[in-house]
Structure formats: C-alpha cells, structure tokens
Design an enzyme around this catalytic site. Structure first.
Site, PDB file in Angstrom:
ATOM      1  N   ARG A 274      -4.765   8.069  -2.891  1.00 20.47           N
ATOM      2  CA  ARG A 274      -6.077   7.244  -3.488  1.00 20.47           C
ATOM      3  C   ARG A 274      -7.302   7.865  -2.861  1.00 20.47           C
ATOM      4  O   ARG A 274      -7.231   8.250  -1.542  1.00 20.47           O
ATOM      5  CB  ARG A 274      -5.850   5.877  -3.533  1.00 20.47           C
ATOM      6  CG  ARG A 274      -4.810   5.463  -4.192  1.00 20.47           C
ATOM      7  CD  ARG A 274      -5.067   3.730  -3.917  1.00 20.47           C
ATOM      8  NE  ARG A 274      -3.950   2.977  -4.873  1.00 20.47           N
ATOM      9  CZ  ARG A 274      -2.614   2.509  -4.267  1.00 20.47           C
ATOM     10  NH1 ARG A 274      -2.608   2.574  -2.882  1.00 20.47           N
ATOM     11  NH2 ARG A 274      -1.891   1.975  -5.018  1.00 20.47           N
TER      12      ARG A 274
ATOM     13  N   LYS B  69      -3.516  -0.247  -0.894  1.00 20.08           N
ATOM     14  CA  LYS B  69      -4.037  -1.696  -1.468  1.00 20.08           C
ATOM     15  C   LYS B  69      -3.337  -2.611  -1.023  1.00 20.08           C
ATOM     16  O   LYS B  69      -2.186  -2.834  -0.484  1.00 20.08           O
ATOM     17  CB  LYS B  69      -3.623  -1.782  -3.083  1.00 20.08           C
ATOM     18  CG  LYS B  69      -4.885  -0.800  -3.697  1.00 20.08           C
ATOM     19  CD  LYS B  69      -4.672  -0.957  -5.313  1.00 20.08           C
ATOM     20  CE  LYS B  69      -5.881  -0.128  -6.070  1.00 20.08           C
ATOM     21  NZ  LYS B  69      -5.576  -0.209  -7.525  1.00 20.08           N
TER      22      LYS B  69
ATOM     23  N   HIS C 175      -8.246  10.577  -8.908  1.00 23.07           N
ATOM     24  CA  HIS C 175      -7.026   9.902  -9.282  1.00 23.07           C
ATOM     25  C   HIS C 175      -6.240  10.627 -10.385  1.00 23.07           C
ATOM     26  O   HIS C 175      -5.154  10.368 -10.552  1.00 23.07           O
ATOM     27  CB  HIS C 175      -7.546   8.525  -9.989  1.00 23.07           C
ATOM     28  CG  HIS C 175      -6.719   7.426  -9.819  1.00 23.07           C
ATOM     29  ND1 HIS C 175      -6.650   6.783  -8.407  1.00 23.07           N
ATOM     30  CD2 HIS C 175      -5.818   6.730 -10.167  1.00 23.07           C
ATOM     31  CE1 HIS C 175      -5.827   5.952  -8.307  1.00 23.07           C
ATOM     32  NE2 HIS C 175      -5.315   5.746  -9.481  1.00 23.07           N
TER      33      HIS C 175
ATOM     34  N   ARG D  40      -3.718  12.215  -8.366  1.00 19.95           N
ATOM     35  CA  ARG D  40      -2.740  11.405  -8.120  1.00 19.95           C
ATOM     36  C   ARG D  40      -1.490  11.185  -9.028  1.00 19.95           C
ATOM     37  O   ARG D  40      -0.378  11.151  -9.028  1.00 19.95           O
ATOM     38  CB  ARG D  40      -3.178   9.997  -7.669  1.00 19.95           C
ATOM     39  CG  ARG D  40      -2.317   8.992  -7.377  1.00 19.95           C
ATOM     40  CD  ARG D  40      -3.313   7.728  -6.862  1.00 19.95           C
ATOM     41  NE  ARG D  40      -2.410   6.386  -6.753  1.00 19.95           N
ATOM     42  CZ  ARG D  40      -1.467   6.008  -5.934  1.00 19.95           C
ATOM     43  NH1 ARG D  40      -1.328   6.502  -4.771  1.00 19.95           N
ATOM     44  NH2 ARG D  40      -1.177   4.777  -6.246  1.00 19.95           N
TER      45      ARG D  40
ATOM     46  N   HIS E 298       3.002   1.559  -4.872  1.00 23.65           N
ATOM     47  CA  HIS E 298       3.171   0.536  -5.819  1.00 23.65           C
ATOM     48  C   HIS E 298       3.597  -0.618  -5.382  1.00 23.65           C
ATOM     49  O   HIS E 298       4.772  -0.665  -5.025  1.00 23.65           O
ATOM     50  CB  HIS E 298       3.377   1.294  -7.402  1.00 23.65           C
ATOM     51  CG  HIS E 298       2.403   1.980  -7.998  1.00 23.65           C
ATOM     52  ND1 HIS E 298       2.974   2.922  -8.920  1.00 23.65           N
ATOM     53  CD2 HIS E 298       1.083   2.339  -7.550  1.00 23.65           C
ATOM     54  CE1 HIS E 298       2.143   3.866  -9.363  1.00 23.65           C
ATOM     55  NE2 HIS E 298       0.891   3.425  -8.522  1.00 23.65           N
TER      56      HIS E 298
ATOM     57  N   TYR F  40       4.496   6.335 -15.693  1.00 21.48           N
ATOM     58  CA  TYR F  40       4.736   7.803 -15.563  1.00 21.48           C
ATOM     59  C   TYR F  40       6.109   8.455 -16.374  1.00 21.48           C
ATOM     60  O   TYR F  40       5.968   9.479 -16.506  1.00 21.48           O
ATOM     61  CB  TYR F  40       4.749   8.148 -13.941  1.00 21.48           C
ATOM     62  CG  TYR F  40       3.557   8.145 -13.416  1.00 21.48           C
ATOM     63  CD1 TYR F  40       2.365   8.887 -13.636  1.00 21.48           C
ATOM     64  CD2 TYR F  40       3.516   6.878 -12.739  1.00 21.48           C
ATOM     65  CE1 TYR F  40       1.138   8.754 -13.193  1.00 21.48           C
ATOM     66  CE2 TYR F  40       2.277   6.584 -11.686  1.00 21.48           C
ATOM     67  CZ  TYR F  40       0.981   7.534 -12.199  1.00 21.48           C
ATOM     68  OH  TYR F  40       0.056   7.287 -11.894  1.00 21.48           O
TER      69      TYR F  40
END
Length: 308
Positions: free
Chosen positions: A151, A182, A251, A254, A277, A286
């Site tokens: 990110r 995150k 992004h 990414r 994630h 994806y």
C-alpha cells in the site's frame, strides 16, 4: 411527449416545489420517477391510491430486470416514498406501500489492474535525462509497489533500517520488507530480484538527497520523508511518460501484483498473506479478475467461442 401526471401526483410535485423548495434538478428527477410510477400503474391497471407493497416490490424487480441501476432505483423509491408520505398526510391513503422497500445493492466494482505487458512496460520505463537520484528513487518506488504489492502508506512508512520508532523497514540482506499494515499488523514481504536491484541503485543515490538525520527510505527533493500525494503525482507523470493511461495510481499496482501473482500461482492463501488481508474474502476478488482474463483469452482463441 410524456403523459400528464394525474391530479394527486401533480399536487405532490407542487408541494415539493413550494413547501419543500426542492432544487430544479431534484424536481426533474421526482417528475420522471412519478411519471414512471404512473406508467407502471396504468400498464397493470392498478389504482395508485390503493397500491399494495407486493405490487410495488414487483415493479422494482421489473425495473431492475429492464436494466435500471441500483442507484437509479434508489432515487425512484425515494420519490415514491415521499409521494406516499404526503398522500398519507392528506388522508388519501391509509399506509405507505413503499416503506421497507430497498433498491438492490450495487455490485462492488472490480479493482482495476494493469495487464502484465503494461505493468512490465511501466516498470522498465527509464528517463535517463533526469537527475539520476530522482530517477533511481522513482524506479525503486514502482518496483516496490508492483513487485511487493505494498500500500502507498506502507511504502512511504519504510525506513532504511530497523529502529525503535520505525513503522517499517527494508532488510536488503534478507531480501525482504517489514511493513506495518492495516490494524497495526506487521508482515514480511519478499523482495524479488528486480526490486532488490532497483533498491540497491536507489540506496547508492540516497545519501546525496537525504538529510543526514532522515531515517526514511524514500525522500523528496528537500531531503525529508516522501509523502503519499507526492508518490501519486510522480506515478501519474511516470505512467504518462511511459505511454500508460493517466489514471495509473499506487493501488492499481497493488491490484496488478495480486492479480498477476494469482494468475501464475493459483495460491489464494499465499496472496492473502502477502497483501496483509485479514479475511480471505477480500482477496477472493482477484479470482474474478483472473476469470475475466481467462474468459477474454477463451473468447479470442477458442474456435467454439466464436459467435455466429
């Protein structure tokens, strides 16, 4: 020419204009919504003052099947709901048949990713006429975004080495980046050969640009830590110079990293770990991108895919 609205609907529009003082564009949307409602009622022989929720629900389903988007349906229902609220206040109806009706949820758009050739084109783009330090830095940024799936916040948070205050850092000897993602979750991301080469080229130039006390891996023209907006602007300009679309952003690289890795490996769990994630469902988007790619290949190449 649109049919004239029946008297109760016309009165409601006047109320919306005079009492609620709705803007002209909103009034136009409401008029279109009420005209559509009246057309549906006339087609089915329904008295709008006796409309039942089941019938209204069938109309919403019909409009959706005819191609009206969830957003447009939500606007229709807002106008219809306001109409029946007013009709109730005028004691013309005993209940609001639109209460509780909701438009279908809009499908989440798939993330936009570059195809492999475009991603490689961007990664291999060079501008030898530029300052060698800035050129090496920008090439390193592209390789870390596309080669590691970082990110942009994780990227600019990287320091040259580990430290007590470091949120993330590069371990060139181990060939990996330690990033804080995150939820304050730390993960290790391997650096590929191209990313390592770009990193070493930048580290050789960095002392010339960075302030002596600056821990950040990536620095700007004044020697301090590079900001996210600076990365976005740089990438947009670099993509244009490389002949890419103007909307290339961090992004997107990414997304490209994840999509291309999944196409090659098929290992969803590994891609989840690399992206950081928390939930596998986030990564599963994806697989849809991968299927789109496979479908295009099939349509273009398979003799039984040709449409007569």
């Amino acid at each position: 020419m649109a049919a004239a609205l029946i008297e109760p609907l016309q009165r409601y529009l006047e109320h919306a204009h005079v009492q609620r003082r709705l803007a002209g564009r909103t009034l136009s949307i409401y008029r279109d919504a009420l005209t559509r409602l009246q057309g549906l009622a006339e087609a089915d022989g329904v008295d709008l003052l006796r409309l039942q929720q089941a019938q209204a629900r069938r109309w919403v389903a019909r409009l959706h099947a005819e191609g009206l988007s969830p957003r447009s349906l939500a606007l229709q229902l807002s106008a219809w709901r306001g109409l029946y609220r007013w009709l109730g206040g005028e004691r013309l109806v005993g209940h609001n048949p639109i209460d509780g009706l909701r438009a279908p949820k809009a499908a989440k758009p798939l993330p936009k990713a570059l195809d492999v050739d475009a991603a490689v084109q961007l990664a291999e783009h060079a501008e030898p006429e530029r300052d060698p330090g800035l050129e090496a830095r920008d090439a390193c940024i592209v390789e870390l975004l596309y080669g590691c799936g970082l990110r942009v916040g994780e990227l600019v948070g990287l320091d040259v080495q580990a430290g007590r205050a470091a949120r993330g850092w590069i371990d060139a000897q181990a060939g990996e980046a330690q990033v804080l993602g995150k939820g304050e979750k730390r993960r290790s991301v391997p650096l590929g050969g191209a990313a390592l080469r770009a990193l070493q080229a930048w580290l050789a130039q960095r002392p010339r640009l960075a302030r002596a006390d600056e821990p950040a891996l990536l620095v700007g023209a004044r020697g301090g830590r590079l900001g996210e907006s600076q990365v976005r602007l740089m990438l947009k300009a670099r993509a244009l110079a490389a002949g890419m679309p103007a909307h290339v952003h961090p992004h997107m690289l990414r997304h490209s990293f994840a999509s291309h890795l999944l196409q090659s490996s098929g290992d969803l769990r590994a891609v989840q770990e690399l992206l950081g994630h928390a939930h596998i469902a986030t990564t599963q988007v994806y697989t849809k991108l991968d299927f789109q790619h496979l479908a295009k290949v099939y349509d273009a190449a398979h003799p039984r895919a040709k449409k007569k």
